[in-house]
Design an enzyme around this catalytic site. Structure first.
Site: not given
Ligand code: TYM
Length: 330
Positions: A112, A195, A198
Protein backbone atom coordinates in the site's frame (compact mmCIF):
# COMPACT_ATOMS: atom_id res chain seq x y z
CA UNK A 1 -20.59 -20.44 22.06
CA UNK A 2 -17.15 -19.81 20.57
CA UNK A 3 -16.55 -16.26 19.39
CA UNK A 4 -15.76 -14.99 15.89
CA UNK A 5 -14.67 -11.51 14.92
CA UNK A 6 -14.25 -9.98 11.49
CA UNK A 7 -14.39 -6.60 9.80
CA UNK A 8 -14.31 -4.60 6.61
CA UNK A 9 -13.19 -1.14 5.76
CA UNK A 10 -15.84 1.39 4.68
CA UNK A 11 -13.48 2.77 2.08
CA UNK A 12 -15.56 2.32 -1.04
CA UNK A 13 -19.07 3.16 -2.19
CA UNK A 14 -19.80 -0.55 -2.45
CA UNK A 15 -18.40 -3.88 -1.30
CA UNK A 16 -16.96 -5.96 -4.13
CA UNK A 17 -17.31 -9.58 -5.13
CA UNK A 18 -14.07 -10.51 -3.34
CA UNK A 19 -15.38 -9.10 -0.04
CA UNK A 20 -18.68 -10.86 -0.60
CA UNK A 21 -17.22 -14.30 -1.35
CA UNK A 22 -14.07 -14.17 0.78
CA UNK A 23 -15.72 -12.75 3.87
CA UNK A 24 -19.39 -11.81 3.99
CA UNK A 25 -20.90 -15.03 2.65
CA UNK A 26 -18.80 -16.98 5.19
CA UNK A 27 -19.95 -14.72 8.00
CA UNK A 28 -23.63 -15.22 7.34
CA UNK A 29 -23.18 -18.98 7.65
CA UNK A 30 -21.03 -18.78 10.77
CA UNK A 31 -23.31 -16.45 12.70
CA UNK A 32 -25.60 -19.40 13.48
CA UNK A 33 -22.97 -21.33 15.44
CA UNK A 34 -20.84 -18.58 16.93
CA UNK A 35 -21.12 -15.53 19.09
CA UNK A 36 -20.31 -13.25 16.17
CA UNK A 37 -18.91 -9.71 16.11
CA UNK A 38 -18.82 -7.95 12.75
CA UNK A 39 -17.25 -4.55 12.61
CA UNK A 40 -17.18 -1.67 10.15
CA UNK A 41 -13.57 -0.64 10.69
CA UNK A 42 -13.65 3.08 10.05
CA UNK A 43 -10.54 3.73 12.16
CA UNK A 44 -8.67 1.53 9.70
CA UNK A 45 -10.12 3.44 6.77
CA UNK A 46 -8.55 6.73 7.90
CA UNK A 47 -5.03 5.30 7.61
CA UNK A 48 -5.29 6.68 4.08
CA UNK A 49 -6.93 10.06 3.34
CA UNK A 50 -10.76 10.03 3.32
CA UNK A 51 -13.33 12.65 2.54
CA UNK A 52 -15.22 13.17 5.85
CA UNK A 53 -18.73 13.26 4.38
CA UNK A 54 -18.05 10.24 2.24
CA UNK A 55 -16.54 8.30 5.12
CA UNK A 56 -19.67 8.79 7.24
CA UNK A 57 -21.85 7.82 4.28
CA UNK A 58 -19.79 4.74 3.42
CA UNK A 59 -19.79 3.59 7.04
CA UNK A 60 -23.58 3.36 6.92
CA UNK A 61 -23.62 1.86 3.42
CA UNK A 62 -21.17 -0.83 4.51
CA UNK A 63 -23.23 -1.69 7.59
CA UNK A 64 -26.37 -1.79 5.46
CA UNK A 65 -24.74 -4.20 3.02
CA UNK A 66 -23.79 -6.54 5.87
CA UNK A 67 -27.41 -6.71 6.93
CA UNK A 68 -28.72 -6.89 3.37
CA UNK A 69 -26.43 -9.85 2.66
CA UNK A 70 -27.80 -11.74 5.64
CA UNK A 71 -26.08 -10.61 8.83
CA UNK A 72 -28.89 -10.62 11.36
CA UNK A 73 -28.50 -7.83 13.93
CA UNK A 74 -30.58 -9.90 16.35
CA UNK A 75 -28.04 -12.74 16.23
CA UNK A 76 -24.74 -10.99 15.56
CA UNK A 77 -23.20 -7.87 17.02
CA UNK A 78 -22.79 -5.62 14.00
CA UNK A 79 -21.14 -2.38 15.04
CA UNK A 80 -18.92 0.53 14.04
CA UNK A 81 -15.35 0.52 15.35
CA UNK A 82 -15.19 4.21 16.30
CA UNK A 83 -18.16 3.73 18.64
CA UNK A 84 -16.08 1.48 20.86
CA UNK A 85 -13.12 3.43 22.31
CA UNK A 86 -11.37 0.32 23.64
CA UNK A 87 -10.12 -0.48 20.12
CA UNK A 88 -7.86 2.54 20.03
CA UNK A 89 -6.87 2.05 23.68
CA UNK A 90 -5.81 -1.58 23.32
CA UNK A 91 -4.08 -0.78 20.03
CA UNK A 92 -1.82 1.63 21.92
CA UNK A 93 -0.87 -1.03 24.43
CA UNK A 94 -0.16 -3.54 21.66
CA UNK A 95 1.92 -0.95 19.82
CA UNK A 96 4.28 -0.97 22.77
CA UNK A 97 4.65 -4.75 22.51
CA UNK A 98 5.31 -4.90 18.78
CA UNK A 99 8.83 -4.77 17.42
CA UNK A 100 9.59 -2.21 14.75
CA UNK A 101 11.13 -4.93 12.62
CA UNK A 102 8.15 -7.17 13.20
CA UNK A 103 5.76 -4.47 11.98
CA UNK A 104 8.05 -3.73 9.04
CA UNK A 105 7.58 -7.27 7.76
CA UNK A 106 3.86 -6.78 7.08
CA UNK A 107 3.53 -7.13 3.31
CA UNK A 108 0.31 -5.12 3.01
CA UNK A 109 2.06 -1.99 4.24
CA UNK A 110 4.80 -2.53 1.70
CA UNK A 111 2.20 -2.88 -1.08
CA UNK A 112 0.00 0.00 0.00
CA UNK A 113 2.79 2.43 0.81
CA UNK A 114 4.41 1.79 -2.53
CA UNK A 115 1.58 3.70 -4.14
CA UNK A 116 2.12 6.90 -2.19
CA UNK A 117 5.80 6.31 -1.43
CA UNK A 118 6.82 5.02 2.01
CA UNK A 119 7.75 8.52 3.20
CA UNK A 120 4.32 10.03 2.67
CA UNK A 121 2.43 6.98 3.96
CA UNK A 122 1.01 7.64 7.44
CA UNK A 123 2.35 6.05 10.60
CA UNK A 124 -1.25 4.88 11.06
CA UNK A 125 -0.97 2.81 7.90
CA UNK A 126 2.20 1.29 9.32
CA UNK A 127 0.59 0.29 12.62
CA UNK A 128 -2.69 -0.74 10.97
CA UNK A 129 -2.19 -4.49 11.68
CA UNK A 130 -1.78 -3.73 15.38
CA UNK A 131 -5.16 -2.02 15.51
CA UNK A 132 -6.52 -5.08 13.78
CA UNK A 133 -5.01 -7.28 16.49
CA UNK A 134 -6.72 -5.11 19.10
CA UNK A 135 -10.07 -5.56 17.29
CA UNK A 136 -9.79 -9.31 17.46
CA UNK A 137 -8.31 -9.72 20.95
CA UNK A 138 -10.83 -7.45 22.69
CA UNK A 139 -13.60 -9.94 21.99
CA UNK A 140 -11.53 -13.02 22.89
CA UNK A 141 -12.27 -14.35 19.40
CA UNK A 142 -11.46 -17.96 18.65
CA UNK A 143 -11.77 -17.66 14.90
CA UNK A 144 -11.34 -14.86 12.37
CA UNK A 145 -13.04 -15.51 9.01
CA UNK A 146 -11.12 -13.54 6.37
CA UNK A 147 -9.69 -13.75 2.86
CA UNK A 148 -6.15 -14.87 2.12
CA UNK A 149 -4.75 -11.32 2.15
CA UNK A 150 -5.38 -11.03 5.91
CA UNK A 151 -3.53 -14.20 6.91
CA UNK A 152 -0.32 -12.41 7.92
CA UNK A 153 -2.24 -9.94 10.10
CA UNK A 154 -3.93 -12.75 11.99
CA UNK A 155 -0.53 -14.39 12.48
CA UNK A 156 0.73 -11.15 14.05
CA UNK A 157 -2.36 -11.10 16.25
CA UNK A 158 -1.54 -14.60 17.48
CA UNK A 159 2.04 -13.63 18.20
CA UNK A 160 0.95 -10.56 20.17
CA UNK A 161 -1.63 -12.51 22.16
CA UNK A 162 0.91 -15.19 23.04
CA UNK A 163 3.51 -12.58 23.97
CA UNK A 164 1.10 -10.68 26.19
CA UNK A 165 -0.06 -13.86 27.90
CA UNK A 166 3.44 -15.03 28.68
CA UNK A 167 4.60 -11.61 29.90
CA UNK A 168 1.56 -10.51 31.91
CA UNK A 169 -0.40 -13.69 32.58
CA UNK A 170 -3.16 -15.44 30.70
CA UNK A 171 -5.42 -12.72 29.30
CA UNK A 172 -6.20 -13.32 25.64
CA UNK A 173 -7.62 -16.19 23.63
CA UNK A 174 -5.14 -16.91 20.81
CA UNK A 175 -7.31 -16.69 17.68
CA UNK A 176 -7.11 -18.66 14.47
CA UNK A 177 -7.60 -17.40 10.94
CA UNK A 178 -10.44 -19.13 9.16
CA UNK A 179 -9.66 -18.99 5.48
CA UNK A 180 -11.85 -20.89 3.04
CA UNK A 181 -9.83 -23.07 0.71
CA UNK A 182 -10.34 -22.18 -2.94
CA UNK A 183 -12.43 -19.03 -2.47
CA UNK A 184 -10.22 -16.95 -0.22
CA UNK A 185 -8.83 -15.09 -3.19
CA UNK A 186 -11.08 -13.85 -5.96
CA UNK A 187 -9.14 -12.33 -8.83
CA UNK A 188 -9.53 -9.18 -10.90
CA UNK A 189 -11.50 -9.94 -14.09
CA UNK A 190 -9.04 -7.96 -16.22
CA UNK A 191 -5.92 -9.19 -14.46
CA UNK A 192 -6.73 -12.68 -13.18
CA UNK A 193 -3.38 -13.14 -11.47
CA UNK A 194 -3.99 -10.20 -9.07
CA UNK A 195 -6.64 -10.22 -6.37
CA UNK A 196 -9.82 -8.27 -6.93
CA UNK A 197 -9.32 -5.06 -5.00
CA UNK A 198 -10.98 -1.68 -4.58
CA UNK A 199 -7.58 -0.07 -5.01
CA UNK A 200 -6.91 -1.61 -8.44
CA UNK A 201 -5.84 0.93 -11.03
CA UNK A 202 -8.88 0.33 -13.18
CA UNK A 203 -12.40 -0.65 -12.11
CA UNK A 204 -12.94 -2.71 -15.26
CA UNK A 205 -12.18 -5.95 -13.43
CA UNK A 206 -13.97 -5.07 -10.19
CA UNK A 207 -17.51 -6.37 -9.60
CA UNK A 208 -19.39 -4.23 -7.10
CA UNK A 209 -22.36 -5.43 -5.10
CA UNK A 210 -24.27 -2.17 -5.55
CA UNK A 211 -23.59 -1.62 -9.26
CA UNK A 212 -26.57 -1.82 -11.64
CA UNK A 213 -26.97 -5.13 -13.49
CA UNK A 214 -25.93 -3.77 -16.90
CA UNK A 215 -22.61 -2.43 -15.57
CA UNK A 216 -21.77 -5.75 -13.97
CA UNK A 217 -22.82 -7.71 -17.03
CA UNK A 218 -20.59 -5.62 -19.27
CA UNK A 219 -17.60 -6.21 -16.99
CA UNK A 220 -18.20 -9.95 -16.92
CA UNK A 221 -18.63 -10.17 -20.69
CA UNK A 222 -15.30 -8.39 -21.11
CA UNK A 223 -13.44 -10.55 -18.57
CA UNK A 224 -10.04 -11.73 -19.76
CA UNK A 225 -9.97 -15.42 -20.77
CA UNK A 226 -7.56 -17.22 -23.14
CA UNK A 227 -7.27 -18.66 -26.68
CA UNK A 228 -7.78 -22.27 -25.74
CA UNK A 229 -11.56 -22.23 -25.90
CA UNK A 230 -12.26 -24.99 -23.39
CA UNK A 231 -14.10 -24.46 -20.16
CA UNK A 232 -12.20 -26.18 -17.39
CA UNK A 233 -10.61 -25.27 -14.08
CA UNK A 234 -6.84 -24.87 -14.32
CA UNK A 235 -5.51 -22.07 -12.15
CA UNK A 236 -2.03 -22.08 -13.74
CA UNK A 237 -2.83 -22.39 -17.42
CA UNK A 238 -6.26 -20.71 -17.42
CA UNK A 239 -6.43 -18.15 -14.60
CA UNK A 240 -9.23 -16.05 -16.14
CA UNK A 241 -11.60 -18.93 -16.85
CA UNK A 242 -10.75 -20.56 -13.52
CA UNK A 243 -11.67 -17.37 -11.66
CA UNK A 244 -15.04 -17.19 -13.46
CA UNK A 245 -15.69 -20.83 -12.65
CA UNK A 246 -14.78 -20.32 -9.00
CA UNK A 247 -17.20 -17.40 -8.71
CA UNK A 248 -19.90 -19.42 -10.46
CA UNK A 249 -19.34 -22.39 -8.22
CA UNK A 250 -19.45 -20.48 -4.91
CA UNK A 251 -22.50 -18.44 -5.81
CA UNK A 252 -24.54 -21.43 -7.00
CA UNK A 253 -23.12 -24.13 -4.75
CA UNK A 254 -22.53 -26.22 -7.87
CA UNK A 255 -19.37 -28.37 -7.89
CA UNK A 256 -16.55 -27.61 -10.32
CA UNK A 257 -17.02 -31.00 -11.95
CA UNK A 258 -20.70 -30.44 -12.64
CA UNK A 259 -19.93 -26.98 -14.06
CA UNK A 260 -17.30 -28.41 -16.39
CA UNK A 261 -19.80 -31.02 -17.53
CA UNK A 262 -22.53 -28.45 -18.01
CA UNK A 263 -20.35 -26.18 -20.14
CA UNK A 264 -18.45 -28.89 -22.05
CA UNK A 265 -18.26 -27.98 -25.73
CA UNK A 266 -19.75 -24.52 -25.19
CA UNK A 267 -18.06 -21.14 -25.64
CA UNK A 268 -16.78 -18.55 -23.17
CA UNK A 269 -19.64 -16.24 -24.16
CA UNK A 270 -22.14 -18.76 -22.84
CA UNK A 271 -20.28 -19.12 -19.57
CA UNK A 272 -20.08 -15.37 -19.10
CA UNK A 273 -23.73 -14.77 -19.90
CA UNK A 274 -24.81 -17.41 -17.37
CA UNK A 275 -22.40 -16.06 -14.79
CA UNK A 276 -23.78 -12.53 -15.23
CA UNK A 277 -27.23 -13.93 -14.44
CA UNK A 278 -25.97 -15.80 -11.40
CA UNK A 279 -24.28 -12.67 -10.04
CA UNK A 280 -27.36 -10.58 -10.67
CA UNK A 281 -29.58 -13.13 -8.89
CA UNK A 282 -27.25 -12.94 -5.91
CA UNK A 283 -26.82 -9.19 -5.76
CA UNK A 284 -30.24 -7.85 -6.81
CA UNK A 285 -31.89 -8.63 -3.46
CA UNK A 286 -28.85 -7.31 -1.58
CA UNK A 287 -29.08 -4.05 -3.50
CA UNK A 288 -32.79 -3.63 -2.87
CA UNK A 289 -32.46 -4.36 0.83
CA UNK A 290 -29.47 -2.01 1.16
CA UNK A 291 -31.51 0.81 -0.35
CA UNK A 292 -34.39 0.10 2.03
CA UNK A 293 -32.09 0.17 5.03
CA UNK A 294 -30.47 3.40 3.90
CA UNK A 295 -33.84 5.06 3.45
CA UNK A 296 -34.34 4.93 7.23
CA UNK A 297 -31.11 6.31 8.67
CA UNK A 298 -32.53 6.76 12.14
CA UNK A 299 -33.42 3.09 12.39
CA UNK A 300 -30.05 1.99 11.01
CA UNK A 301 -28.20 4.25 13.46
CA UNK A 302 -30.30 2.90 16.30
CA UNK A 303 -29.36 -0.68 15.38
CA UNK A 304 -25.69 0.28 15.28
CA UNK A 305 -25.81 2.07 18.62
CA UNK A 306 -27.47 -0.87 20.32
CA UNK A 307 -24.80 -3.17 18.94
CA UNK A 308 -22.04 -0.77 20.01
CA UNK A 309 -23.39 -0.88 23.57
CA UNK A 310 -23.05 -4.66 23.58
CA UNK A 311 -19.58 -4.49 22.01
CA UNK A 312 -18.52 -1.86 24.54
CA UNK A 313 -19.47 -4.10 27.42
CA UNK A 314 -17.37 -7.01 26.20
CA UNK A 315 -14.45 -4.84 25.06
CA UNK A 316 -14.29 -2.82 28.28
CA UNK A 317 -14.09 -6.01 30.32
CA UNK A 318 -11.05 -7.20 28.36
CA UNK A 319 -9.40 -3.79 28.46
CA UNK A 320 -9.82 -3.70 32.24
CA UNK A 321 -7.99 -6.99 32.60
CA UNK A 322 -5.24 -5.75 30.29
CA UNK A 323 -4.72 -2.52 32.22
CA UNK A 324 -4.70 -4.33 35.54
CA UNK A 325 -2.27 -6.96 34.26
CA UNK A 326 0.15 -4.28 33.06
CA UNK A 327 -0.17 -2.09 36.14
CA UNK A 328 -1.93 0.86 34.52
CA UNK A 329 -4.03 2.64 37.13
CA UNK A 330 -7.68 2.97 36.10
P1 TYM B 1 -10.81 -5.33 3.69
O1 TYM B 1 -11.79 -4.27 4.02
O2 TYM B 1 -9.73 -5.02 2.70
O3 TYM B 1 -11.56 -6.60 3.14
C1 TYM B 1 -12.64 -7.19 3.84
C2 TYM B 1 -12.61 -8.71 3.71
O4 TYM B 1 -12.69 -9.11 2.34
C3 TYM B 1 -11.65 -10.02 2.04
N1 TYM B 1 -11.22 -9.83 0.64
C4 TYM B 1 -11.18 -10.79 -0.28
N2 TYM B 1 -11.46 -12.10 -0.23
C5 TYM B 1 -11.32 -12.84 -1.36
N3 TYM B 1 -10.91 -12.30 -2.54
C6 TYM B 1 -10.61 -10.99 -2.64
N4 TYM B 1 -10.22 -10.48 -3.80
C7 TYM B 1 -10.73 -10.17 -1.47
N5 TYM B 1 -10.54 -8.85 -1.23
C8 TYM B 1 -10.84 -8.66 0.07
C9 TYM B 1 -10.54 -9.66 3.01
O5 TYM B 1 -9.62 -10.71 3.19
C10 TYM B 1 -11.31 -9.34 4.26
O6 TYM B 1 -11.62 -10.51 4.97
N6 TYM B 1 -7.71 -5.44 7.61
C11 TYM B 1 -9.01 -5.84 7.12
C12 TYM B 1 -10.16 -5.32 7.97
C13 TYM B 1 -10.06 -5.64 9.41
C14 TYM B 1 -10.27 -6.91 10.03
C15 TYM B 1 -10.11 -6.68 11.42
C16 TYM B 1 -10.57 -8.17 9.54
C17 TYM B 1 -9.79 -4.77 10.42
N7 TYM B 1 -9.82 -5.39 11.62
C18 TYM B 1 -10.24 -7.73 12.32
C19 TYM B 1 -10.71 -9.21 10.46
C20 TYM B 1 -10.54 -9.00 11.84
C21 TYM B 1 -9.20 -5.29 5.73
O7 TYM B 1 -8.63 -4.32 5.33
O8 TYM B 1 -10.17 -5.92 5.01
Amino acid sequence: KPVIFSGMQPSSDSLHLGNYIGALSQWTKMQEDFDAFFCVVNLHAITVPQDPKELAERTRTTAAQYIAAGIDPAKSTLFVQSQVPAHAELAWVLNTLTGFGEASRMTQFKDKSQRSGADSASVGLFTYPILMAADILLYQAHAVPVGEDQRQHVELTRDLATRFNSRFGDTFVVPEAQIQKGTAKIYDLQDPTSKMSKSAESEAGLIKVLDPANVTKKKIMRAVTDDDASIRFDREAKPGVSNLLTIYSVLTGQSMQSLEDEFAGRGYGDLKKSLAEVVEETFAPVRTRTEELLSDRAELDRLLTTAADRANEVAARTLDRVYTAIGLIR
